[in-house]
Design a protein around this motif. Structure first.
Motif, short mmCIF file in Angstrom:
data_model
loop_
_atom_site.label_atom_id
_atom_site.label_comp_id
_atom_site.label_asym_id
_atom_site.label_seq_id
_atom_site.Cartn_x
_atom_site.Cartn_y
_atom_site.Cartn_z
N ILE A 98 0.62 -1.08 -0.02
CA ILE A 98 0.10 0.00 0.08
C ILE A 98 0.68 1.27 0.00
CG2 ILE A 98 -1.87 -1.11 1.15
CD1 ILE A 98 -1.19 0.37 3.69
N GLY A 99 2.32 1.03 0.05
CA GLY A 99 3.12 2.33 -0.08
C GLY A 99 4.48 1.83 -0.45
N VAL A 100 5.18 2.57 -1.20
CA VAL A 100 6.63 2.51 -1.69
C VAL A 100 7.41 3.71 -1.23
CG1 VAL A 100 8.18 1.84 -3.28
CG2 VAL A 100 5.89 0.88 -3.42
N ARG A 101 8.31 3.54 -0.37
CA ARG A 101 9.40 4.55 -0.09
C ARG A 101 10.83 3.91 -0.36
NH1 ARG A 101 9.93 10.03 -0.43
NH2 ARG A 101 11.51 10.78 1.44
N LYS A 102 11.18 4.37 -1.20
CA LYS A 102 12.89 4.21 -1.73
C LYS A 102 12.93 2.64 -1.57
CE LYS A 102 14.68 8.84 -0.20
NZ LYS A 102 15.46 9.37 0.77
N LYS A 103 13.95 2.04 -0.65
CA LYS A 103 13.79 0.78 -0.50
C LYS A 103 12.98 -0.25 0.60
CE LYS A 103 17.23 1.07 -3.40
NZ LYS A 103 17.01 0.77 -4.84
N LEU A 104 11.94 0.68 1.01
CA LEU A 104 11.15 0.08 1.87
C LEU A 104 9.69 0.08 1.29
CD1 LEU A 104 11.90 2.14 5.17
CD2 LEU A 104 12.29 -0.46 4.71
N LEU A 105 8.96 -0.96 1.90
CA LEU A 105 7.65 -1.30 1.20
C LEU A 105 6.57 -1.34 2.49
CD1 LEU A 105 8.38 -4.38 -1.07
CD2 LEU A 105 7.98 -1.99 -1.70
N TYR A 106 5.56 -0.67 2.21
CA TYR A 106 4.65 -0.78 3.42
C TYR A 106 3.56 -1.80 2.68
CZ TYR A 106 6.92 3.57 4.70
OH TYR A 106 8.16 4.26 4.71
N VAL A 107 3.42 -2.92 3.73
CA VAL A 107 2.55 -4.00 3.21
C VAL A 107 1.51 -4.53 4.31
CG1 VAL A 107 2.83 -6.58 2.64
CG2 VAL A 107 4.64 -4.89 1.98
N LEU A 108 0.38 -4.89 3.69
CA LEU A 108 -0.59 -5.39 4.60
C LEU A 108 -0.69 -6.93 4.51
CD1 LEU A 108 -3.55 -2.83 4.24
CD2 LEU A 108 -2.16 -3.00 6.26
N PRO A 109 -0.57 -7.77 5.60
CA PRO A 109 -0.44 -9.31 5.25
C PRO A 109 -1.53 -9.71 4.92
CG PRO A 109 0.57 -8.27 7.48
CD PRO A 109 -0.43 -7.37 6.78
N ILE A 110 -1.87 -10.82 3.96
CA ILE A 110 -2.72 -11.68 3.88
C ILE A 110 -2.73 -12.97 4.21
CG2 ILE A 110 -4.07 -12.52 1.64
CD1 ILE A 110 -3.12 -9.93 0.12
N PHE A 111 -3.71 -13.47 4.52
CA PHE A 111 -3.64 -15.12 5.14
C PHE A 111 -4.92 -15.64 4.95
CE2 PHE A 111 -4.14 -12.48 8.66
CZ PHE A 111 -5.00 -13.10 9.69
N SER A 112 -5.05 -17.21 5.08
CA SER A 112 -6.28 -17.95 4.62
C SER A 112 -7.27 -17.56 5.81
CB SER A 112 -5.88 -19.30 4.99
OG SER A 112 -4.90 -19.64 3.74
N TYR A 113 -8.42 -17.32 5.09
CA TYR A 113 -9.66 -17.27 5.95
C TYR A 113 -10.16 -18.60 6.66
CZ TYR A 113 -14.65 -16.38 6.84
OH TYR A 113 -15.88 -16.42 7.36
N ASN A 114 -10.47 -18.56 7.87
CA ASN A 114 -11.07 -19.63 8.66
C ASN A 114 -12.28 -19.11 9.16
OD1 ASN A 114 -11.85 -21.41 10.66
ND2 ASN A 114 -9.58 -22.20 10.53
N GLU A 115 -13.51 -19.75 8.51
CA GLU A 115 -14.88 -19.35 9.27
C GLU A 115 -15.24 -19.46 10.60
OE1 GLU A 115 -19.50 -19.92 7.53
OE2 GLU A 115 -17.99 -21.11 6.94
N GLU A 116 -14.72 -20.62 11.28
CA GLU A 116 -14.76 -20.94 12.33
C GLU A 116 -13.89 -19.91 13.51
OE1 GLU A 116 -16.62 -23.25 14.06
OE2 GLU A 116 -17.66 -23.26 12.06
N LYS A 117 -12.75 -19.63 12.93
CA LYS A 117 -11.81 -18.77 13.76
C LYS A 117 -11.98 -17.38 13.41
CE LYS A 117 -6.64 -18.14 14.36
NZ LYS A 117 -5.22 -18.49 14.07
N HIS A 118 -12.41 -16.99 12.13
CA HIS A 118 -12.62 -15.52 11.75
C HIS A 118 -13.88 -15.15 11.75
CE1 HIS A 118 -8.51 -16.63 9.89
NE2 HIS A 118 -8.24 -16.05 11.17
N ARG A 119 -14.74 -15.20 12.88
CA ARG A 119 -16.20 -15.10 12.84
C ARG A 119 -16.64 -13.63 12.53
NH1 ARG A 119 -18.95 -19.28 14.76
NH2 ARG A 119 -18.12 -21.20 15.88
N ASP A 120 -15.83 -12.60 13.05
CA ASP A 120 -16.05 -11.20 12.65
C ASP A 120 -15.14 -10.73 11.74
OD1 ASP A 120 -17.06 -8.77 12.68
OD2 ASP A 120 -15.90 -8.17 14.73
#
Length: 218
Positions: A98-120
């Motif tokens: 979501i952002g790039v600044r010279k040699k740094l990246l600003y990143v939002l992690p993505i991981f698997s959705y688990n309906e039982e674990k991620h109820r909200d």
């Protein structure tokens, strides 16, 4: 006599040896602590595999030159996040830039959705009123995922471009959902600023509307 010509004294050499010994002692102590966790079965096989690979990548790449590829907002990559404390994102995971600044990246992690674990979870259509830190990405809505996943809005990572492993796709930054993700992320990190900014936008829109109405009279 210059510093280069100054002979190394026995005391100086002894101090140097003691310094190196102290460093190696601490290094071995750190390795022993990790080994003890493994022997005590405090680290599961999957995590052992993941952090071992993370250490190998760090050793292989720490002295490498920076990558020359071009990184853009919205790019989806597989990243090596390294070893971190819970609940920080660790090891290899997908992420969105979501952002790039010279040699740094600003990143939002993505991981698997688990309906039982991620109820909200937040979803623009299914649960637009949720205050969750997780943004649901449905596989039928995005080509860069093979199964439902979640974007972690409150764990933005500032990482070296050398943590990028390989590309996975791109999120259209002109889309309403991308703009919404940026807005929600800002609200997680800077809630007061986000509210003030939103209020100013509303006031600006109201003033423009009022001005247009007054101009229409004439």
């Amino acid at each position: 006599m210059s510093d280069e010509d100054t002979p190394v004294t026995e005391q100086g050499a002894g101090n140097c040896v003691l310094f190196i010994y102290s460093i190696m002692k601490n290094y071995i102590k750190a390795q022993a602590k990790t080994d003890n966790l493994i022997v005590a079965n405090k680290i599961c096989a999957d995590e052992l595999k993941r952090f071992s690979l993370s250490d190998q990548r760090w050793a292989d790449n720490r002295l490498n030159s920076f990558q020359t590829r071009t990184f853009l907002k919205g790019d989806i990559y597989q990243f090596e996040f390294g070893k971190n404390y819970v609940p920080e994102m660790s090891y290899e995971h997908r992420g969105m830039i979501i952002g790039v600044r010279k040699k740094l990246l600003y990143v939002l992690p993505i991981f698997s959705y688990n309906e039982e674990k991620h109820r909200d979870v937040f979803h623009p259509t299914d649960s637009p009123n949720s205050k969750s830190d997780l943004f649901l990405l449905k596989k039928e809505e995005y080509s860069f995922i093979k199964h439902d996943s979640v974007l972690k809005l409150n764990d933005m990572r500032s990482i070296s471009i050398n943590r990028a492993l390989y590309p996975q796709g791109h999120f259209d930054i002109e889309s309403d959902n991308y703009k919404l993700i940026e807005k929600l992320t800002m609200m997680k990190y800077f809630p007061e600023f986000a509210r003030s900014y939103e209020l100013l936008q509303k006031e600006n829109a109201d003033l423009k509307k009022k001005l247009a109405e007054e101009c229409a009279v004439f």
